[in-house]
Design an enzyme around this catalytic site. Structure first.
Site, mmCIF file in Angstrom:
data_model
loop_
_atom_site.group_PDB
_atom_site.id
_atom_site.type_symbol
_atom_site.label_atom_id
_atom_site.label_comp_id
_atom_site.label_asym_id
_atom_site.label_seq_id
_atom_site.Cartn_x
_atom_site.Cartn_y
_atom_site.Cartn_z
ATOM 1 C CG HIS A 18 -2.295 32.677 -16.052
ATOM 2 N ND1 HIS A 18 -3.525 32.217 -16.169
ATOM 3 C CD2 HIS A 18 -1.803 31.734 -15.051
ATOM 4 C CE1 HIS A 18 -3.778 31.261 -15.860
ATOM 5 N NE2 HIS A 18 -2.791 30.817 -15.074
ATOM 6 C CG ASP A 38 -1.929 25.417 -16.678
ATOM 7 O OD1 ASP A 38 -0.783 25.303 -16.497
ATOM 8 O OD2 ASP A 38 -2.442 25.730 -16.011
ATOM 9 C CG HIS A 79 -4.600 27.514 -13.073
ATOM 10 N ND1 HIS A 79 -3.842 26.579 -12.734
ATOM 11 C CD2 HIS A 79 -5.510 27.552 -12.074
ATOM 12 C CE1 HIS A 79 -3.806 26.100 -11.478
ATOM 13 N NE2 HIS A 79 -4.791 26.686 -10.884
ATOM 14 C CG ASP A 120 -1.554 23.280 -13.708
ATOM 15 O OD1 ASP A 120 -1.916 22.879 -14.801
ATOM 16 O OD2 ASP A 120 -1.373 24.355 -13.274
#
Length: 308
Positions: free
Chosen positions: A125, A162, A164, A245
């Site tokens: 991120h 991931d 996200h 995740d």
């Protein structure tokens, strides 16, 4: 296949507030599952401290200085709404970068066919000038640039599964056709980026997944978008931003994958690494916040790396 594992006790000393999902117990769960006899052949190496100058491959110097200044002498300091630092966080970040770069060295020199880096904090991120989403610096982006600068890699692919979207990696490589960024991720979900029409210089391939979908949709995204893009690009190196995740147990998202899906995706990327890049594949831990789901998924992922 020779598979190497990098980790280090310093990663446990990056302390987050009570109840924070990105916590030291994540690595303890991974350590326990990889202590099984099934992983006896894993080449375990203590992660080296990184060269701080390599951070500049992906981030400007003034941003690096701001992050370093945010590290507290005691207690916990807030870097953004959900990203915090403790006194040992800088050393943890630098060692995570050192491990990722050492992994690149390993696959280019033949010391390993593939490498898994079990480090924290995560990195995908972190944008060029913004620390966010539990991430300070973008480890995958730094490693990709390191492969280009140190080993002359012409084409590096970063594949991010991931749950996200890796907004930071996309931001750093947005207009750079020498790096392919491919991502599967839940949408809508934090950080709000990752639509199919976000394509950069033709080097960004996003495959958003709707909430409550699972294996079939995830595998179709790989087969229809990610793998064809990799074959067309023919990377010298594949870096995986390996967040776990998207597992059905994870509390932060609503994608219903199982360990078998991570095993399958790992195998697919290994095939492309063998086809285009002499097996060179580096996997970097990103997210994964249910300890059982994380541990079982990492076991499946590393087991597939070891099997070839």
């Amino acid at each position: 296949m020779a598979t190497r594992l990098y980790t280090h006790p310093i990663f446990l000393e990056h302390i987050t507030p009570p109840g924070h999902p990105e916590r030291p117990d994540r690595l303890r769960a991974i350590e326990r599952v990889l202590d099984d006899d099934a992983f006896a052949a894993l080449d375990r190496v203590k992660a080296p401290e990184g060269d701080e100058a390599t951070i500049l491959y992906a981030h400007p110097a003034d941003f690096v200085a701001r992050v370093r200044a945010a590290i507290p002498d005691e207690g916990i300091a807030r870097v953004d709404a959900d990203t915090t630092a403790s006194p040992k966080s800088w050393q943890a970040v630098i060692t995570a970068i050192g491990a990722a770069n050492a992994a690149v060295d390993d696959v280019f020199t033949g010391r390993a066919d593939n490498v898994f880096v079990a480090a924290r904090p995560p990195g995908h991120h972190a944008e060029k000038t913004t620390a966010m989403g539990f991430c300070f610096f973008n480890t995958a982006a730094i490693a990709a640039r390191y492969a280009q600068k140190k080993h002359g890699a012409e084409r590096v692919a970063v594949v991010d599964w991931d749950v996200h979207h890796g907004n930071g990696t996309q931001d750093i490589f947005w207009d750079d056709p020498s790096v392919l960024y491919c991502s599967t991720h839940q949408m809508p979900l934090y950080p709000g980026t990752g639509a199919k029409n976000e394509t950069g210089a033709g080097n960004i391939v996003n495959a958003p997944l709707a909430p409550q979908t699972g294996s079939e949709v995830f595998r179709d995204a790989f087969l229809s978008r990610i793998l064809p893009a990799l074959d067309k690009f023919a990377p010298d190196l594949i870096i995986i931003s390996a967040g776990f995740d998207a597992h059905h147990r994870d509390p932060l998202a609503e994608i219903n994958l199982t360990e078998d899906d991570f095993d399958w995706a790992t195998g697919q990327l290994m095939q492309r690494a063998a086809r285009h890049g002499d097996n060179r594949l580096v996997s970097l831990l990103e997210g994964g916040y249910d300890l059982q789901g994380l541990a079982f998924s990492v076991a499946a992922h590393v087991g597939r790396l070891m099997k070839g």
